[in-house]
Each structure stands twice: as C-alpha cells, then as structure tokens.
Design a protein around this motif. Structure first.
Motif, PDB file in Angstrom:
ATOM      1  N   LEU A 141      26.332  36.650  56.334  1.00 48.35           N
ATOM      2  CA  LEU A 141      26.161  37.355  54.929  1.00 48.35           C
ATOM      3  C   LEU A 141      25.397  36.714  53.762  1.00 48.35           C
ATOM      4  CD1 LEU A 141      26.895  39.989  53.388  1.00 48.35           C
ATOM      5  CD2 LEU A 141      29.145  38.826  52.435  1.00 48.35           C
ATOM      6  N   TYR A 142      25.597  35.341  53.523  1.00 52.81           N
ATOM      7  CA  TYR A 142      25.206  34.842  52.643  1.00 52.81           C
ATOM      8  C   TYR A 142      23.968  34.034  53.046  1.00 52.81           C
ATOM      9  CZ  TYR A 142      29.215  36.136  50.193  1.00 52.81           C
ATOM     10  OH  TYR A 142      30.371  36.864  49.647  1.00 52.81           O
ATOM     11  N   ALA A 143      22.677  34.359  52.485  1.00 54.53           N
ATOM     12  CA  ALA A 143      21.419  33.589  53.001  1.00 54.53           C
ATOM     13  C   ALA A 143      21.483  32.172  52.665  1.00 54.53           C
ATOM     14  CB  ALA A 143      20.109  33.993  52.336  1.00 54.53           C
ATOM     15  N   ASP A 144      22.210  31.790  51.415  1.00 56.04           N
ATOM     16  CA  ASP A 144      22.586  30.391  51.056  1.00 56.04           C
ATOM     17  C   ASP A 144      23.743  30.023  50.970  1.00 56.04           C
ATOM     18  OD1 ASP A 144      22.556  27.837  49.810  1.00 56.04           O
ATOM     19  OD2 ASP A 144      21.209  28.197  48.509  1.00 56.04           O
ATOM     20  N   TRP A 145      24.472  29.943  52.131  1.00 59.97           N
ATOM     21  CA  TRP A 145      26.113  29.799  52.179  1.00 59.97           C
ATOM     22  C   TRP A 145      26.448  28.953  51.365  1.00 59.97           C
ATOM     23  CZ3 TRP A 145      29.166  26.009  53.962  1.00 59.97           C
ATOM     24  CH2 TRP A 145      30.565  26.262  54.055  1.00 59.97           C
ATOM     25  N   GLU A 146      25.738  27.749  51.413  1.00 64.43           N
ATOM     26  CA  GLU A 146      26.193  26.563  50.821  1.00 64.43           C
ATOM     27  C   GLU A 146      26.462  26.566  49.301  1.00 64.43           C
ATOM     28  OE1 GLU A 146      24.397  22.560  51.932  1.00 64.43           O
ATOM     29  OE2 GLU A 146      25.014  22.928  53.688  1.00 64.43           O
ATOM     30  N   GLN A 147      25.360  27.246  48.639  1.00 67.62           N
ATOM     31  CA  GLN A 147      25.545  27.541  47.281  1.00 67.62           C
ATOM     32  C   GLN A 147      26.693  28.462  46.806  1.00 67.62           C
ATOM     33  OE1 GLN A 147      23.739  25.909  44.675  1.00 67.62           O
ATOM     34  NE2 GLN A 147      25.439  26.888  43.752  1.00 67.62           N
ATOM     35  N   LYS A 148      26.854  29.553  47.778  1.00 69.18           N
ATOM     36  CA  LYS A 148      28.062  30.554  47.746  1.00 69.18           C
ATOM     37  C   LYS A 148      29.395  29.782  47.759  1.00 69.18           C
ATOM     38  CE  LYS A 148      30.148  34.307  47.123  1.00 69.18           C
ATOM     39  NZ  LYS A 148      31.706  34.133  47.499  1.00 69.18           N
ATOM     40  N   ALA A 149      29.435  28.782  48.549  1.00 67.20           N
ATOM     41  CA  ALA A 149      30.494  28.025  48.846  1.00 67.20           C
ATOM     42  C   ALA A 149      30.886  27.208  47.498  1.00 67.20           C
ATOM     43  CB  ALA A 149      30.367  27.138  50.133  1.00 67.20           C
ATOM     44  N   ARG A 150      29.797  26.478  47.212  1.00 68.57           N
ATOM     45  CA  ARG A 150      29.925  25.459  45.794  1.00 68.57           C
ATOM     46  C   ARG A 150      30.510  26.457  44.517  1.00 68.57           C
ATOM     47  NH1 ARG A 150      26.320  22.410  48.664  1.00 68.57           N
ATOM     48  NH2 ARG A 150      27.381  20.156  48.837  1.00 68.57           N
ATOM     49  N   ASP A 151      29.850  27.627  44.659  1.00 70.46           N
ATOM     50  CA  ASP A 151      30.069  28.485  43.424  1.00 70.46           C
ATOM     51  C   ASP A 151      31.749  29.146  43.490  1.00 70.46           C
ATOM     52  OD1 ASP A 151      27.562  28.567  42.217  1.00 70.46           O
ATOM     53  OD2 ASP A 151      26.988  30.524  43.368  1.00 70.46           O
ATOM     54  N   ASP A 152      32.084  29.181  44.781  1.00 69.21           N
ATOM     55  CA  ASP A 152      33.541  29.335  45.215  1.00 69.21           C
ATOM     56  C   ASP A 152      34.470  28.365  44.322  1.00 69.21           C
ATOM     57  OD1 ASP A 152      32.986  31.824  46.526  1.00 69.21           O
ATOM     58  OD2 ASP A 152      33.329  31.011  48.498  1.00 69.21           O
ATOM     59  N   ILE A 153      34.051  27.152  44.718  1.00 63.24           N
ATOM     60  CA  ILE A 153      34.851  26.017  44.366  1.00 63.24           C
ATOM     61  C   ILE A 153      34.800  25.815  42.854  1.00 63.24           C
ATOM     62  CG2 ILE A 153      35.053  23.423  44.472  1.00 63.24           C
ATOM     63  CD1 ILE A 153      34.122  23.509  47.229  1.00 63.24           C
ATOM     64  N   CYS A 213      30.311  30.653  36.305  1.00 65.69           N
ATOM     65  CA  CYS A 213      30.142  32.006  37.317  1.00 65.69           C
ATOM     66  C   CYS A 213      29.745  33.417  36.666  1.00 65.69           C
ATOM     67  CB  CYS A 213      31.503  32.088  38.426  1.00 65.69           C
ATOM     68  SG  CYS A 213      31.821  30.295  39.085  1.00 65.69           S
ATOM     69  N   ALA A 214      29.619  33.358  35.654  1.00 69.16           N
ATOM     70  CA  ALA A 214      29.271  34.652  34.816  1.00 69.16           C
ATOM     71  C   ALA A 214      28.169  35.422  35.316  1.00 69.16           C
ATOM     72  CB  ALA A 214      29.019  34.520  33.091  1.00 69.16           C
ATOM     73  N   SER A 215      26.900  34.898  35.914  1.00 68.73           N
ATOM     74  CA  SER A 215      25.869  35.770  36.326  1.00 68.73           C
ATOM     75  C   SER A 215      25.372  35.064  37.168  1.00 68.73           C
ATOM     76  CB  SER A 215      25.121  35.867  34.974  1.00 68.73           C
ATOM     77  OG  SER A 215      23.835  36.521  35.349  1.00 68.73           O
ATOM     78  N   ILE A 216      25.333  35.409  38.586  1.00 67.41           N
ATOM     79  CA  ILE A 216      24.865  34.838  39.652  1.00 67.41           C
ATOM     80  C   ILE A 216      23.829  35.807  40.651  1.00 67.41           C
ATOM     81  CG2 ILE A 216      25.148  33.546  41.665  1.00 67.41           C
ATOM     82  CD1 ILE A 216      27.865  32.306  40.478  1.00 67.41           C
ATOM     83  N   SER A 217      22.804  35.180  40.867  1.00 66.09           N
ATOM     84  CA  SER A 217      21.911  35.912  42.044  1.00 66.09           C
ATOM     85  C   SER A 217      21.766  35.397  43.096  1.00 66.09           C
ATOM     86  CB  SER A 217      20.542  36.042  41.129  1.00 66.09           C
ATOM     87  OG  SER A 217      19.614  36.790  41.953  1.00 66.09           O
ATOM     88  N   ARG A 218      22.099  36.356  43.954  1.00 68.59           N
ATOM     89  CA  ARG A 218      21.870  35.601  45.486  1.00 68.59           C
ATOM     90  C   ARG A 218      21.489  36.625  46.458  1.00 68.59           C
ATOM     91  NH1 ARG A 218      26.004  32.414  45.628  1.00 68.59           N
ATOM     92  NH2 ARG A 218      27.606  33.040  44.274  1.00 68.59           N
ATOM     93  N   ASP A 219      21.145  36.276  47.718  1.00 70.72           N
ATOM     94  CA  ASP A 219      20.685  37.106  48.710  1.00 70.72           C
ATOM     95  C   ASP A 219      21.731  37.366  49.747  1.00 70.72           C
ATOM     96  OD1 ASP A 219      18.057  37.100  47.521  1.00 70.72           O
ATOM     97  OD2 ASP A 219      17.210  35.691  48.998  1.00 70.72           O
ATOM     98  N   TYR A 220      21.821  38.711  50.087  1.00 74.43           N
ATOM     99  CA  TYR A 220      23.038  39.159  50.954  1.00 74.43           C
ATOM    100  C   TYR A 220      22.254  39.773  52.105  1.00 74.43           C
ATOM    101  CZ  TYR A 220      26.120  38.778  46.785  1.00 74.43           C
ATOM    102  OH  TYR A 220      26.788  38.415  45.812  1.00 74.43           O
TER     103      TYR A 220
END
Length: 290
Positions: free
Chosen positions: A168-180, A222-229
């Motif tokens: 789902l996430y083009a940059d999974w590692e960045q999404k994972a760090r945002d989760d943490i 985590c207020a405003s994040i742009s990412r590729d899905y």
C-alpha cells in the motif's frame, strides 16, 4: 518501560546523532567508544555540570527548569517537535495515573460520516481506528470488515500485516517511523495508559522492524503528512493526511485524506469513491433481498 527510562533513552538517541565537530569540538580519537557526544562533552555546552546532566538522563531531576531543557535541546540540535517531546518527558512523574478507556463521541462519528468525497477516520491515542467512512475503509484496510466487530489498529496493520502495508505505501519505512512517532507522542502524554504500553510491548516482541525503529525514538506531531498510496484498483495517489485533534485532549483525532485539486490523484480518488458507491449499493440490495 515508562516513564523511568524514557527520558534517558530519548536523550541518548539524540546524543548519538551529534558529531563533536558539529558543536565545535575535536572528534578526538579515531574510534570513539560512544557514538556522538559524550555526557561530559554535552554538559558544559549546555551550561550544567556532568553530574547534573547524568542525573537528568537517569530521570532523577524531576524539577529541571525549562531553561536547562532548552539549553540541552540547543546543543542536541532538536527541532520544534523534539523540543516539545523533551519537555513532556521531563515532566512525566513516576506515579502516573491510569487514564480512562477511550470512548468515541457520537459527534466525532457524525463528523467522519459527513465526509463523502474524502477518506476520513477517527483515530485513538493507541492508533486504533475508532470510526471510518467507506472511502477510508477502501483505501486503508479493505480486507477488514467495514461494519461490526473490532476495527483495526493502523500500527498493527503496518508492522504485522507486512504484505499488505508494504504494497500500500510507496515509502513503507517512512510510514512505519511516522507510526512510531505517533505512539511516542501518545506515550509521553498518557504514560499511565496500560493498553498503550501493552501494544508497544507486543510490537517490540512480534516485529523486528518495530523493535529496530523504536530504538531510534522518531518524533513528529503527525499533524500534516503527504505520502503515496498504491491502490490496486485505481493506481498511485498522492494524498495529504491532516490530523485534527479533538479539543478535550484525550489523544483522539480525526484524520482526513485529500488530493490536490486538478491532480491525477484527485481523479483517482474520485474513481475510488465511485467504486465504493457501487459496492455499497450492491451490498444494500443483497441485504434487502436476503
């Protein structure tokens, strides 16, 4: 795990990032036993004794002043989010009160349902999806049931359902760090939340990826994040997720996902909304005929 060691772990992780030459010091020996700045190097730069700074890292300075924290933050080159996080950690007491269970307010549910052209979710302090509209369901977790039963936790999905989340996430590692970072922020604000601590312990045990990233202690509001899905039905969409915190400060918020007007992503989001409408209509017809 919290809060006795949290401040020290955070400060050590940030000391490890700073090279001596970045703060005007000689790097000294070629192979340093400690990555980044030593305590005895940081303390005089921050204007405190080595003993005082050591006690601060050990969580033994509950009355540390804002001035000292800001001075330490300056030496460690912390950004605004990290400075705020440092102040919260320093104010956490060892005897933290338990927090109330999370309950979704009806008004928040109505707000989420009111979005018809944008994915929207209500999210709790532990990363639980408390409510979602059909478009968010189709985007974030179509393999979970939309209605009934327990809704997913987005951090668990991202770390424990890796085949799905990495697709789902083009940059999974960045999404994972945002989760943490999201969990780090919640834990500093709600240290008495036993469910939050249990979730972190669970992920530390079950996910090597989570364990490795947790030691880095990423921080973000985590207020405003742009990412590729990457959606299998409509293709890649660049979406901005805006997190709107609820005013009661119980750690809940509403996240709305939007695409730039006139962009290919906006058109693909419209196509996804159309598919969702058709699927919902078909499900309603099947239900009425059953």
């Amino acid at each position: 795990m919290y809060p006795s060691s949290a401040l020290g772990e955070f400060l050590r992780s940030r000391r490890a990032r700073v090279r001596p030459e970045e703060v005007g010091l000689s790097s000294g020996v070629k192979h340093r036993r400690v990555a980044g700045l030593r305590r005895e190097e940081l303390a005089p730069l921050a204007g405190v004794s080595v003993g005082y700074y050591t006690r601060l890292e050990q969580g033994q300075s509950p009355n540390v002043s804002d001035e000292v924290l800001d001075s330490v933050a300056r030496v460690l080159r912390l950004d605004d989010d990290e400075v705020a996080h440092l102040h919260r950690l320093a104010r956490v007491t060892r005897a933290s009160e338990k927090v109330r269970p999370e309950r979704l307010r009806p008004g928040i549910k109505l707000m989420v349902d009111s979005f018809t052209e944008a994915p929207a979710i209500a999210v709790g302090r532990r990363g639980d999806i408390l409510a979602w509209n059909r478009l968010a369901h189709a985007l974030l977790a179509p393999h979970w049931p939309f209605e009934g039963g327990k809704k997913p936790n987005f951090v668990r999905i991202d770390f424990l359902e890796l085949d799905f989340s990495r697709a789902l996430y083009a940059d999974w590692e960045q999404k994972a760090r945002d989760d943490i970072a999201y969990l780090e922020g919640s834990l500093s604000r709600f240290p008495g939340d036993e469910g939050l601590s249990a979730l972190i312990e669970e992920l530390l045990t079950l996910s090597p990826e989570f364990h490795a990233m947790w030691t880095e202690h990423p921080v973000s509001n985590c207020a405003s994040i742009s990412r590729d899905y990457r959606h299998p039905d409509v293709g890649v969409m660049t979406l901005t997720a805006e997190l709107l915190r609820t005013p009661d400060d119980e750690g809940q918020g509403v996240t709305v996902f939007q695409a730039e007007a006139g962009s290919p992503s906006r058109e693909r989001l419209r196509r996804l909304a159309g598919l969702v409408t058709v699927a919902a209509g078909q499900a309603a017809r099947e239900g009425s005929s059953a």
